[in-house]
Design a protein around this motif. Sequence first.
Motif, PDB file in Angstrom:
ATOM      1  N   THR A  11       5.334  -1.684  -7.908  1.00 41.26           N
ATOM      2  CA  THR A  11       6.472  -2.627  -7.005  1.00 41.26           C
ATOM      3  C   THR A  11       6.809  -1.549  -5.857  1.00 41.26           C
ATOM      4  O   THR A  11       7.179  -1.964  -4.570  1.00 41.26           O
ATOM      5  CB  THR A  11       7.432  -2.710  -7.686  1.00 41.26           C
ATOM      6  N   GLY A  12       6.799  -0.238  -5.895  1.00 44.74           N
ATOM      7  CA  GLY A  12       7.201   0.532  -4.708  1.00 44.74           C
ATOM      8  C   GLY A  12       6.350   0.911  -3.725  1.00 44.74           C
ATOM      9  O   GLY A  12       6.894   1.556  -2.459  1.00 44.74           O
ATOM     10  N   ARG A  20      -2.777   0.554  -0.627  1.00 45.91           N
ATOM     11  CA  ARG A  20      -1.583  -0.298  -0.387  1.00 45.91           C
ATOM     12  C   ARG A  20      -2.539  -1.760  -0.283  1.00 45.91           C
ATOM     13  O   ARG A  20      -2.094  -2.772  -0.105  1.00 45.91           O
ATOM     14  CB  ARG A  20      -0.879  -0.572   0.496  1.00 45.91           C
ATOM     15  N   TRP A  42      -1.223   3.615   5.233  1.00 40.14           N
ATOM     16  CA  TRP A  42      -1.474   2.493   4.390  1.00 40.14           C
ATOM     17  C   TRP A  42      -2.588   1.489   5.229  1.00 40.14           C
ATOM     18  O   TRP A  42      -3.380   0.746   4.139  1.00 40.14           O
ATOM     19  CB  TRP A  42      -0.046   1.526   4.359  1.00 40.14           C
ATOM     20  N   GLY A  81       4.538  -1.229  -1.536  1.00 42.43           N
ATOM     21  CA  GLY A  81       4.998  -2.096  -0.391  1.00 42.43           C
ATOM     22  C   GLY A  81       5.706  -1.719   0.750  1.00 42.43           C
ATOM     23  O   GLY A  81       5.204  -2.122   1.969  1.00 42.43           O
ATOM     24  N   GLY A  82       6.823  -0.905   0.521  1.00 46.54           N
ATOM     25  CA  GLY A  82       7.424  -0.540   1.725  1.00 46.54           C
ATOM     26  C   GLY A  82       6.978   0.918   2.315  1.00 46.54           C
ATOM     27  O   GLY A  82       7.859   1.519   3.415  1.00 46.54           O
ATOM     28  N   LEU A  83       5.952   1.478   1.850  1.00 54.01           N
ATOM     29  CA  LEU A  83       5.518   2.876   2.306  1.00 54.01           C
ATOM     30  C   LEU A  83       4.558   2.514   3.425  1.00 54.01           C
ATOM     31  O   LEU A  83       3.553   1.788   3.395  1.00 54.01           O
ATOM     32  CB  LEU A  83       5.081   3.476   1.058  1.00 54.01           C
ATOM     33  N   ASP A  84       4.632   3.545   4.472  1.00 58.04           N
ATOM     34  CA  ASP A  84       3.826   3.630   5.457  1.00 58.04           C
ATOM     35  C   ASP A  84       2.552   4.554   5.340  1.00 58.04           C
ATOM     36  O   ASP A  84       1.614   4.223   5.814  1.00 58.04           O
ATOM     37  CB  ASP A  84       4.657   3.770   6.631  1.00 58.04           C
TER      38      ASP A  84
END
Length: 365
Positions: free
Chosen positions: A348-349, A302, A290, A351-354
């Motif tokens: 929306t999905g 991101r 990201w 934001g939590g991904l590295d």
Amino acid sequence: MGRVAGLAGVSVRTLHHYDEIGLVRPSARTSAGYRAYSAADVERLREVLAYRRLGFGLREVAELVGDPTADAVAHLRRLRGLLLARRDRADAMVTAIDRELQARAKGLAVTPEEQLEMLGARLYDAIGGAYTATRRTEPRIAAQIWDALGDARTVLNVGAGTGSYEPADRDVTAVEPSAVMRGQRPAGSAPCVAATAECLPFGDRSFDVAMAVSTVHHWRDPMAGLREMRRVARRVVVLTFDTDEPGWQDRFWLTRDYLPEFAAVLADFPSLAGMAGAIGARAEPVPVPWDCADGLFEAYWRRPEAYLEDHVRRAMSVWTRVGPEAEQRAVRRLGDDLDSGRWAERNTGLGGLDAADLGLRLLMA
């Protein structure tokens, strides 16, 4: 000498001058005592004249033809590569002219930068000036590439650009056709040869491994370039892009929602399976972090605001390929969606991904 001058299309005076400066000296004599050219002399003369017609000065030509490591085949490969680069340069100019003609026909404003694009030597020459501002080695991608190199000691980096991803602990030789890119290689970097992937000026199996990072899609003939890599090295490692999966352009929100023209850019690009088959390779995914340090096209998945920055886009070849109209429209719509919150709603999905799999693949043969 007169007959050789006629066959070569030069004056006898020119041949005398080459003899005087030691560039091409006839090594034989006729029965009447006149200077004559042996087969080896004619071969050297051919190389001298070919380099001269490509614009090299006499001092540069002397260094090229005097290279003790290059035989006739190596010179032919080098000449072929230089001629292909010149052809590509002409093609790039035609493309830029056509793009400007289309823009003017539609009444669109043409910026000074776009007007000067037609003078670019190659695609990388068009983006090369901004390249070092955002393009650098991403350690996590580098680790995957270097792991694939295994125990190789001698490495050929094809389409090397400014030298990103070249391993510091190996004996590296770089190949890069763009003078702009070569000029930006840092001091102390690997020696760099001006040549194209499709015609590498090296003997069979000269290197332990040949690598190519994010460059295959710029080659005039990717399959020929991959076969050349396979010829000159015992193993091959290539970072490229997968267009085999149906709907591949929807993996990345930028091409899905804002830049559908990206699919046309890679319309003629070989399939991943075809490239792998050409060199006997297996493929593995290369996730994009990201916070990727290398400003490649997918790097800011991101961090969407980055695509609004001109200096970021200038170091990505995609924008040059799709043209100014598509670029301006994509940037305008992305900016509007970021302001309105629509981009965040659609993605929306993320934001939590590295890291994300956006189609980068490492071929290893």
